[in-house]
Write a protein that holds these residues in place. Structure first.
Motif: not given
Length: 639
Positions: A617-618, A628-629, A636-639
């Motif tokens: 979650d970057c 968040q991170i 791959a980054c997620f919210v």
């Protein structure tokens, strides 16, 4: 019909059968007679030589007269079990038979117009001709008579009128042997039986594209070729080539001491066409194997004539029609079947209750077909069965509790069917089970704690069902378990810490359930030294990632995404995660900075590791602010 049939009775009843067949044909009546390799396999395909006993010499006058009383002959002919009669006829090796048949005149043809010139050759009648063995011209006539008699029994008389049919080609080929240097013998009783089988093999050759076979082909049917090629002038027992492969060696064709066809193994031989009804002449055959070919059409009902048949393997062809036909799988069907393999075809129909009569069956495979209906409770009578494979069909209903009787069952695979209901408690009494594959059905209920009694179990797949309840802690008893698939069910509760004692485990998937609680630290470490895949994603797991998560020496995939995990991603020590390829921690509540120790096992660093998929979650939130991170090496980054 009780008792053994006598010589006289056999001849009289055959005569009655042929007479009725000819009459029926001439008046427009019907024909007479019958018309995966899985992911892996562990059984050994065996062929056994079965001795045939001779019939007694008594005369059953009552039976003979019953079928030849004019007032009763037609009405009671159906009471004879013709398959048993023919079987006994074939084993009467010393019977002095003269194959003469009753002729029924053909109907008088209608008047025709004045004759016109025609270039077509006159057709040759296939009707039996009365002959005498002392007549010099006997050979062809008697062979025609015998071939006609075979065609009546096999239901292929009309094919003899078609010059392009396998039956017609085989007849013409065998008639040529009357002029051979050592001519075929059409009169000696013991030779008649072998002539039938020679004809049957020729029909198979022509009907299954023999000229294009990988092994045994004899284009042009050269009589002078040596052993290992079909359709030569040699004894047909010499036609079968010895073939050596990765699984060992075998002969294409094996005979018993009397010259009867015992085994046919035509696997992977570029066979194209329908299995002809004439397979039924091989009355002593114990094994027919022809997997990995392009055979088409329906299975011939004349399989029911082959009483000693033990192995029938037609996997991976293009066969269709009903799989279980009453002639061989009904009340009077085959009783010696040990291996019945028909997977990867296009068969239809249902599993008959009479399958319970196959009590000697060890392997019943019909996966990847279109079989419907339910599993009959009579399946519990197959007490010798070791493997029951019927994945990828349309079978519905429940798993019957009678399956608990299968004490030798080691492998069941019913993946991708429409099975409903619960797993009966009796099912888990099959303590020899090694592979249980029930995935992709609609099975409900819970998993019994007695699963822990299956101490030979190495594969347990029940994913993509509707199984509820908790995961039994008794899985920890299964020291041989290698693959555990429980994903996509309705499981609740926690992940048992006893998972940490499954020393042989390689693959664990509990994703897409409703599991809660912490991730047990027992899942990581050298105690599970062989663990490569661990899917815990898409649950409701909470708490932090165990600090020892990097200590699994061969871990390849670790999916922890879509849970309620908190805390930070623990650092790893040098030498850990050397084989890790995928790490998913996204869609959790994990915060902080990804430590450089984790980034050093990425596959784009030097010396680097194997990690090529790293999700976290970057992604900064849409309305701004810090992610968040903090991660400098995520893929791959997620919210």
């Amino acid at each position: 019909m009780s008792g053994r049939l006598t010589r006289k009775t056999i001849l009289l009843a055959i005569g009655a059968l042929l007479t009725s067949a000819v009459v029926a044909k001439n008046v427009g009546g019907g024909d007479v007679g019958g018309g995966l390799r899985r992911k892996r396999t562990t059984d050994k395909k065996q062929n056994q030589h079965r001795r045939l006993t001779e019939a007694s010499d008594g005369v059953d006058q009552e039976l003979a007269s019953r079928f030849f009383l004019p007032s009763k002959a037609q009405a009671e002919l159906d009471e004879i079990d013709m398959r048993e009669l023919l079987f006994q006829m074939n084993v009467e090796m010393n019977l002095d038979m003269s194959m003469s048949f009753v002729q029924t005149p053909a109907p008088t043809p209608l008047p025709t117009p004045s004759p016109t010139m025609s270039t077509e050759a006159p057709s040759v009648s296939t009707m039996p001709t009365l002959t005498d063995c002392n007549n010099p011209g006997t050979c062809e006539n008697r062979l025609r008579d015998q071939i006609f008699a075979v065609s009546v029994r096999m239901g292929t008389t009309e094919a003899l009128d078609d010059p392009n049919s396998p039956q017609s080609q085989a007849r013409d080929w065998i008639l040529e042997e009357c002029d051979a240097e050592i001519p075929i013998d059409p009169c000696t009783a013991s030779q008649l039986i072998l002539n039938e089988q020679r004809y049957g093999l020729a029909v198979m050759y022509f009907g299954l594209g023999g000229d294009s076979w990988n092994v045994g082909a004899n284009p042009g049917q050269d009589k002078a070729v040596g052993s290992g090629q079909w359709m030569s002038g040699l004894n047909y027992c010499e036609w079968g080539a010895e073939i050596t492969g990765t699984g060992g060696s075998y002969f294409q064709l094996v005979c018993d001491d009397s010259g009867n066809v015992l085994n046919l193994n035509l696997q992977s031989n570029n066979m194209v066409g329908q299995i002809p009804p004439e397979i039924g002449v091989f009355f002593a055959m114990t094994s027919y194997i022809s997997f990995f070919n392009a055979q088409t059409g329906a299975l011939p009902t004349t399989l029911g004539y082959i009483l000693p048949l033990e192995t029938f393997d037609v996997e991976s062809n293009n066969l269709e029609g009903p799989l279980f036909q009453p002639e061989y799988a009904g009340p009077d069907g085959l009783k010696e079947i040990k291996n019945f393999r028909a997977s990867l075809n296009n068969f239809v129909g249902t599993i008959p209750a009479e399958i319970g009569q196959w009590t000697k069956t060890e392997n019943l495979w019909f996966a990847d077909n279109q079989i419907t209906g339910t599993i009959p409770s009579e399946i519990g009578s197959l007490v010798e069965m070791g493997a029951f494979l019927f994945y990828k069909n349309k079978i519905s209903g429940t798993i019957p509790p009678e399956m608990g009787n299968l004490n030798k069952l080691t492998w069941i695979d019913c993946e991708d069917n429409q099975i409903v209901g619960t797993l009966p408690e009796e099912f888990f009494s099959n303590v020899e089970l090694e592979e249980v594959i029930l995935k992709t059905n609609s099975i409900s209920g819970s998993i019994s704690s007695t699963v822990g009694d299956l101490n030979k179990l190495n594969t347990f797949w029940v994913s993509f069902n509707q199984i509820s309840g908790t995961i039994p802690s008794t899985f920890g008893n299964l020291a041989n378990l290698q693959e555990l698939e429980l994903q996509s069910n309705r499981l609740t509760g926690t992940i048992p810490t006893e998972f940490g004692t499954m020393e042989a485990i390689d693959f664990i998937s509990v994703e897409s359930n409703m599991l809660t609680g912490n991730i047990p630290s027992e899942l990581f470490g050298t105690n599970l030294a062989g663990l490569r895949i661990l899917y815990l994603n898409d649950n409701q797991l909470s708490g932090t990632i165990p600090d020892n998560y990097g200590s699994s020496p061969r871990l390849k995939d670790l999916w922890l995404s879509d849970n309620l995990l908190t805390g930070t991603l623990p650092i790893i020590s040098e030498g850990e995660f050397l084989f890790l390829e995928e790490l998913l921690i996204n869609n959790n509540d994990i915060t902080g900075v990804v430590d450089e120790s984790v980034c050093l096992v990425r596959n784009n660093t030097i010396p680097g590791g194997q990690l090529g998929v790293f999700h976290a979650d970057c992604q900064p939130p849409p309305n701004g602010g810090e992610p968040q991170i903090q991660c400098s090496c995520c893929t791959a980054c997620f919210v």
